[in-house]
Design a protein around this motif. Sequence first.
Motif, PDB file in Angstrom:
ATOM      1  N   VAL A  38       0.840  -1.196   0.000  1.00  0.00           N
ATOM      2  CA  VAL A  38       0.000   0.000   0.000  1.00  0.00           C
ATOM      3  C   VAL A  38       0.877   1.248   0.000  1.00  0.00           C
ATOM      4  O   VAL A  38       0.629   2.198  -0.748  1.00  0.00           O
ATOM      5  CB  VAL A  38      -0.954   0.006   1.217  1.00  0.00           C
ATOM      6  N   GLU A  39       1.920   1.234   0.825  1.00  0.00           N
ATOM      7  CA  GLU A  39       2.822   2.380   0.877  1.00  0.00           C
ATOM      8  C   GLU A  39       3.545   2.560  -0.452  1.00  0.00           C
ATOM      9  O   GLU A  39       3.706   3.683  -0.931  1.00  0.00           O
ATOM     10  CB  GLU A  39       3.845   2.207   1.997  1.00  0.00           C
ATOM     11  N   LEU A  40       3.964   1.465  -1.065  1.00  0.00           N
ATOM     12  CA  LEU A  40       4.639   1.558  -2.361  1.00  0.00           C
ATOM     13  C   LEU A  40       3.703   2.123  -3.419  1.00  0.00           C
ATOM     14  O   LEU A  40       4.105   2.946  -4.243  1.00  0.00           O
ATOM     15  CB  LEU A  40       5.174   0.194  -2.791  1.00  0.00           C
ATOM     16  N   SER A  41       2.455   1.696  -3.408  1.00  0.00           N
ATOM     17  CA  SER A  41       1.480   2.201  -4.360  1.00  0.00           C
ATOM     18  C   SER A  41       1.248   3.693  -4.164  1.00  0.00           C
ATOM     19  O   SER A  41       1.187   4.458  -5.124  1.00  0.00           O
ATOM     20  CB  SER A  41       0.164   1.439  -4.194  1.00  0.00           C
ATOM     21  N   GLU A  42       1.139   4.114  -2.907  1.00  0.00           N
ATOM     22  CA  GLU A  42       0.940   5.531  -2.601  1.00  0.00           C
ATOM     23  C   GLU A  42       2.159   6.335  -3.029  1.00  0.00           C
ATOM     24  O   GLU A  42       2.028   7.429  -3.586  1.00  0.00           O
ATOM     25  CB  GLU A  42       0.675   5.693  -1.097  1.00  0.00           C
ATOM     26  N   ARG A  43       3.345   5.796  -2.804  1.00  0.00           N
ATOM     27  CA  ARG A  43       4.577   6.478  -3.234  1.00  0.00           C
ATOM     28  C   ARG A  43       4.596   6.684  -4.732  1.00  0.00           C
ATOM     29  O   ARG A  43       4.968   7.743  -5.219  1.00  0.00           O
ATOM     30  CB  ARG A  43       5.806   5.633  -2.874  1.00  0.00           C
ATOM     31  N   GLN A  44       4.200   5.648  -5.476  1.00  0.00           N
ATOM     32  CA  GLN A  44       4.200   5.741  -6.937  1.00  0.00           C
ATOM     33  C   GLN A  44       3.175   6.765  -7.416  1.00  0.00           C
ATOM     34  O   GLN A  44       3.432   7.504  -8.366  1.00  0.00           O
ATOM     35  CB  GLN A  44       3.916   4.367  -7.558  1.00  0.00           C
ATOM     36  N   THR A  45       2.030   6.832  -6.752  1.00  0.00           N
ATOM     37  CA  THR A  45       1.005   7.806  -7.122  1.00  0.00           C
ATOM     38  C   THR A  45       1.515   9.226  -6.905  1.00  0.00           C
ATOM     39  O   THR A  45       1.418  10.070  -7.793  1.00  0.00           O
ATOM     40  CB  THR A  45      -0.275   7.577  -6.299  1.00  0.00           C
ATOM     41  N   VAL A  46       2.073   9.468  -5.731  1.00  0.00           N
ATOM     42  CA  VAL A  46       2.610  10.798  -5.423  1.00  0.00           C
ATOM     43  C   VAL A  46       3.756  11.125  -6.364  1.00  0.00           C
ATOM     44  O   VAL A  46       3.858  12.245  -6.880  1.00  0.00           O
ATOM     45  CB  VAL A  46       3.056  10.885  -3.944  1.00  0.00           C
ATOM     46  N   ALA A  47       4.610  10.151  -6.628  1.00  0.00           N
ATOM     47  CA  ALA A  47       5.753  10.366  -7.529  1.00  0.00           C
ATOM     48  C   ALA A  47       5.269  10.793  -8.911  1.00  0.00           C
ATOM     49  O   ALA A  47       5.805  11.740  -9.506  1.00  0.00           O
ATOM     50  CB  ALA A  47       6.587   9.093  -7.624  1.00  0.00           C
ATOM     51  N   GLY A  48       4.259  10.116  -9.422  1.00  0.00           N
ATOM     52  CA  GLY A  48       3.731  10.462 -10.736  1.00  0.00           C
ATOM     53  C   GLY A  48       3.146  11.861 -10.773  1.00  0.00           C
ATOM     54  O   GLY A  48       3.332  12.603 -11.745  1.00  0.00           O
ATOM     55  N   ILE A  49       2.461  12.232  -9.718  1.00  0.00           N
ATOM     56  CA  ILE A  49       1.830  13.554  -9.662  1.00  0.00           C
ATOM     57  C   ILE A  49       2.875  14.658  -9.633  1.00  0.00           C
ATOM     58  O   ILE A  49       2.798  15.619 -10.403  1.00  0.00           O
ATOM     59  CB  ILE A  49       0.883  13.655  -8.449  1.00  0.00           C
ATOM     60  N   GLY A  77      14.615  10.953  -6.166  1.00  0.00           N
ATOM     61  CA  GLY A  77      14.093   9.781  -5.453  1.00  0.00           C
ATOM     62  C   GLY A  77      12.601   9.879  -5.203  1.00  0.00           C
ATOM     63  O   GLY A  77      11.875   8.887  -5.311  1.00  0.00           O
ATOM     64  N   TRP A  78      12.115  11.083  -4.888  1.00  0.00           N
ATOM     65  CA  TRP A  78      10.677  11.285  -4.676  1.00  0.00           C
ATOM     66  C   TRP A  78       9.920  11.073  -5.982  1.00  0.00           C
ATOM     67  O   TRP A  78       8.862  10.468  -6.003  1.00  0.00           O
ATOM     68  CB  TRP A  78      10.383  12.666  -4.143  1.00  0.00           C
ATOM     69  N   GLU A  79      10.470  11.614  -7.080  1.00  0.00           N
ATOM     70  CA  GLU A  79       9.791  11.510  -8.367  1.00  0.00           C
ATOM     71  C   GLU A  79       9.802  10.092  -8.925  1.00  0.00           C
ATOM     72  O   GLU A  79       8.944   9.742  -9.724  1.00  0.00           O
ATOM     73  CB  GLU A  79      10.405  12.474  -9.386  1.00  0.00           C
ATOM     74  N   ARG A  80      10.769   9.292  -8.540  1.00  0.00           N
ATOM     75  CA  ARG A  80      10.805   7.885  -8.964  1.00  0.00           C
ATOM     76  C   ARG A  80       9.982   7.003  -8.030  1.00  0.00           C
ATOM     77  O   ARG A  80       9.705   5.854  -8.357  1.00  0.00           O
ATOM     78  CB  ARG A  80      12.248   7.375  -8.991  1.00  0.00           C
ATOM     79  N   GLY A  81       9.651   7.497  -6.864  1.00  0.00           N
ATOM     80  CA  GLY A  81       8.913   6.703  -5.885  1.00  0.00           C
ATOM     81  C   GLY A  81       9.822   5.842  -5.035  1.00  0.00           C
ATOM     82  O   GLY A  81       9.356   4.962  -4.317  1.00  0.00           O
ATOM     83  N   LEU A 107      -4.987  11.584  -5.798  1.00  0.00           N
ATOM     84  CA  LEU A 107      -5.951  11.814  -6.862  1.00  0.00           C
ATOM     85  C   LEU A 107      -5.254  11.773  -8.217  1.00  0.00           C
ATOM     86  O   LEU A 107      -4.045  11.693  -8.301  1.00  0.00           O
ATOM     87  CB  LEU A 107      -6.662  13.153  -6.648  1.00  0.00           C
ATOM     88  N   ASP A 108      -6.022  11.864  -9.288  1.00  0.00           N
ATOM     89  CA  ASP A 108      -5.455  11.674 -10.619  1.00  0.00           C
ATOM     90  C   ASP A 108      -4.475  12.778 -11.010  1.00  0.00           C
ATOM     91  O   ASP A 108      -4.594  13.922 -10.604  1.00  0.00           O
ATOM     92  CB  ASP A 108      -6.570  11.592 -11.659  1.00  0.00           C
ATOM     93  N   ALA A 109      -3.500  12.412 -11.821  1.00  0.00           N
ATOM     94  CA  ALA A 109      -2.449  13.330 -12.231  1.00  0.00           C
ATOM     95  C   ALA A 109      -2.935  14.334 -13.270  1.00  0.00           C
ATOM     96  O   ALA A 109      -2.292  15.344 -13.500  1.00  0.00           O
ATOM     97  CB  ALA A 109      -1.261  12.554 -12.785  1.00  0.00           C
ATOM     98  N   GLU A 110      -4.077  14.070 -13.919  1.00  0.00           N
ATOM     99  CA  GLU A 110      -4.574  14.964 -14.956  1.00  0.00           C
ATOM    100  C   GLU A 110      -4.935  16.347 -14.418  1.00  0.00           C
ATOM    101  O   GLU A 110      -4.827  17.331 -15.115  1.00  0.00           O
ATOM    102  CB  GLU A 110      -5.807  14.355 -15.631  1.00  0.00           C
ATOM    103  N   SER A 111      -5.368  16.390 -13.173  1.00  0.00           N
ATOM    104  CA  SER A 111      -5.824  17.670 -12.630  1.00  0.00           C
ATOM    105  C   SER A 111      -4.775  18.355 -11.754  1.00  0.00           C
ATOM    106  O   SER A 111      -5.093  19.271 -11.025  1.00  0.00           O
ATOM    107  CB  SER A 111      -7.104  17.446 -11.825  1.00  0.00           C
ATOM    108  N   VAL A 112      -3.532  17.934 -11.847  1.00  0.00           N
ATOM    109  CA  VAL A 112      -2.510  18.494 -10.973  1.00  0.00           C
ATOM    110  C   VAL A 112      -2.147  19.923 -11.349  1.00  0.00           C
ATOM    111  O   VAL A 112      -2.302  20.841 -10.569  1.00  0.00           O
ATOM    112  CB  VAL A 112      -1.244  17.609 -10.982  1.00  0.00           C
ATOM    113  N   ALA A 113      -1.636  20.119 -12.535  1.00  0.00           N
ATOM    114  CA  ALA A 113      -1.132  21.431 -12.930  1.00  0.00           C
ATOM    115  C   ALA A 113      -2.233  22.211 -13.626  1.00  0.00           C
ATOM    116  O   ALA A 113      -2.345  22.204 -14.836  1.00  0.00           O
ATOM    117  CB  ALA A 113       0.082  21.279 -13.832  1.00  0.00           C
TER     118      ALA A 113
END
Length: 142
Positions: A38-49, A77-81, A107-113
Amino acid sequence: MRPARTSDAAFLRIDRRPPSRPRFAATGPRPRGIPSTVELSERQTVAGIIREARLRAGLPQAEIAHLLGASQTALSGWERGDEPVPFARRAQLAGLYGFDLSLIAGLDAESVALNDDERSLLTAFRHMPAADRRALLELARP
């Protein structure tokens, strides 16, 4: 009594290694320092955003790292997750890229910027009374 020969004492020697054991049992608690799925998945989501937001802004990692007061290695490292983004850094990133901190909560990366117009509309929408929000949503729906 005769003296023991080396072949008779062979059973006393420890030639064999003990059977290997896993570092931790699959059903037991996870040791510290090993992230859960779960933590790895959350890291990847944040990294992508945060990576998507930086790319949309057209800024290099070095510049963002300088603005945050962090190293480029940490930002990478943050951006790679690879590493979790500390909450204080999440708040800084949200402020820097101009999006709501809740977006980094997965949340989805489409609405970030958001551009300036979208940001203004979203801010106005959030401050509207509920009845006005519903009316505006009715207008916007196809």
